[in-house]
Design a protein around this motif. Sequence first.
Motif, PDB file in Angstrom:
ATOM      1  N   GLU A  81       0.805  -1.228   0.000  1.00 54.59           N
ATOM      2  CA  GLU A  81       0.000   0.000   0.000  1.00 54.59           C
ATOM      3  C   GLU A  81       0.832   1.270   0.000  1.00 54.59           C
ATOM      4  O   GLU A  81       0.461   2.279  -0.613  1.00 54.59           O
ATOM      5  CB  GLU A  81      -0.944   0.008   1.212  1.00 54.59           C
ATOM      6  N   HIS A 119       2.389   2.134  -3.477  1.00 51.98           N
ATOM      7  CA  HIS A 119       1.261   2.411  -4.371  1.00 51.98           C
ATOM      8  C   HIS A 119       0.709   3.804  -4.120  1.00 51.98           C
ATOM      9  O   HIS A 119       0.468   4.583  -5.063  1.00 51.98           O
ATOM     10  CB  HIS A 119       0.162   1.360  -4.174  1.00 51.98           C
ATOM     11  N   LEU A 175      -4.446  -0.899  -6.943  1.00 50.78           N
ATOM     12  CA  LEU A 175      -3.358  -1.543  -6.198  1.00 50.78           C
ATOM     13  C   LEU A 175      -2.938  -2.841  -6.871  1.00 50.78           C
ATOM     14  O   LEU A 175      -1.737  -3.117  -7.005  1.00 50.78           O
ATOM     15  CB  LEU A 175      -3.801  -1.812  -4.754  1.00 50.78           C
ATOM     16  N   VAL A 204      -3.098   3.158   6.205  1.00 49.76           N
ATOM     17  CA  VAL A 204      -1.858   3.561   5.542  1.00 49.76           C
ATOM     18  C   VAL A 204      -1.520   5.009   5.925  1.00 49.76           C
ATOM     19  O   VAL A 204      -2.383   5.865   5.895  1.00 49.76           O
ATOM     20  CB  VAL A 204      -1.994   3.445   4.012  1.00 49.76           C
TER      21      VAL A 204
END
Length: 322
Positions: free
Chosen positions: A99, A102, A115, A322
């Motif tokens: 994550e 990305h 993703l 995240v």
Amino acid sequence: MASTAIPRSSTVTPHPEQQYLDLMRATWETGSERIDRTGIGTRSVCGALLRFDLEGGAMPLLTTKRVYWKTATRELLWFLTGSTNIRPLVLQGVKIWNEWPHARYVKETGDAISLDDFVARVAGDEAFALRWGDLGPVYGKQWVDWPTYRYRADGLYEKGEGINQIAAVVESLRTSPGSRRHIVEGWNVAELDRMALPPCHKTYQFHVAGEGEKARLNCLLYQRSCDVALGLPFNLWSAALLTRMMAQQVGMEPGELVWMGGDVHLYLNHAHLIEEQLARQPQGHPRLEITRTPETIFDYRIEDFVVHDYAPLPPITAPVAV
């Protein structure tokens, strides 16, 4: 007159996993609600302590939900290579770091790639992975190649040879077991802003109890930030595994893993996971077997680890913040 015997109070040793469940419950029920970096919100407590005896192959592998120990093991072995790029993990099917790069790619390029498509491109395009799959100088870089700098005669600094903290601790355990300096540190203040995520499990200190054949290797891990629901199960396994690997390399028996948490928290969007897991009871006592002794701590392979008697309850999924 016949004497009346007073029955002894029976004490049942709690399952080692119960302390984890108790921590989860206390954090959820008494933690202070806060808005955190992710914007999701947490319930947080300051300071926690867990202890696990590693004797006889015992491991802090949770049974109240399935923990993917092979994924955690592959991550640890990746740390020990010093790599900071997700591609080696992606090629093994390990998704836990995807994550962060990305999100950086989408932010910096404006390309709203999914993703899954981003990860597929990392796997298939080495040049793309080199540019966009790097996490900065995270755990492995600090563990085995801590940067140093030399002051030159002309008044400038130049980069020196990196320090392999892992190798240094193995050597110090062999030559000076009574030392109080068996430490692996991940919190490099000078490089925090270059890391995708500053180290959560930041400081490992090893401690030798006893001598000779009776020497036992203990490990204390200080974790500055701990996601109890998703992160801690992996962190406990990895720290215990590193301890067992260290012990094997220096000819000692594994002793105790002592885990200390700083900001210990649960995310507000994990309520379903927490309630489900707290309703479950620990199942059995999983054990780890290391099937060979490699030449160095950097030569272990995933095939070297076998877990016995692991029959966990089903996994419980929840989103990663995240």
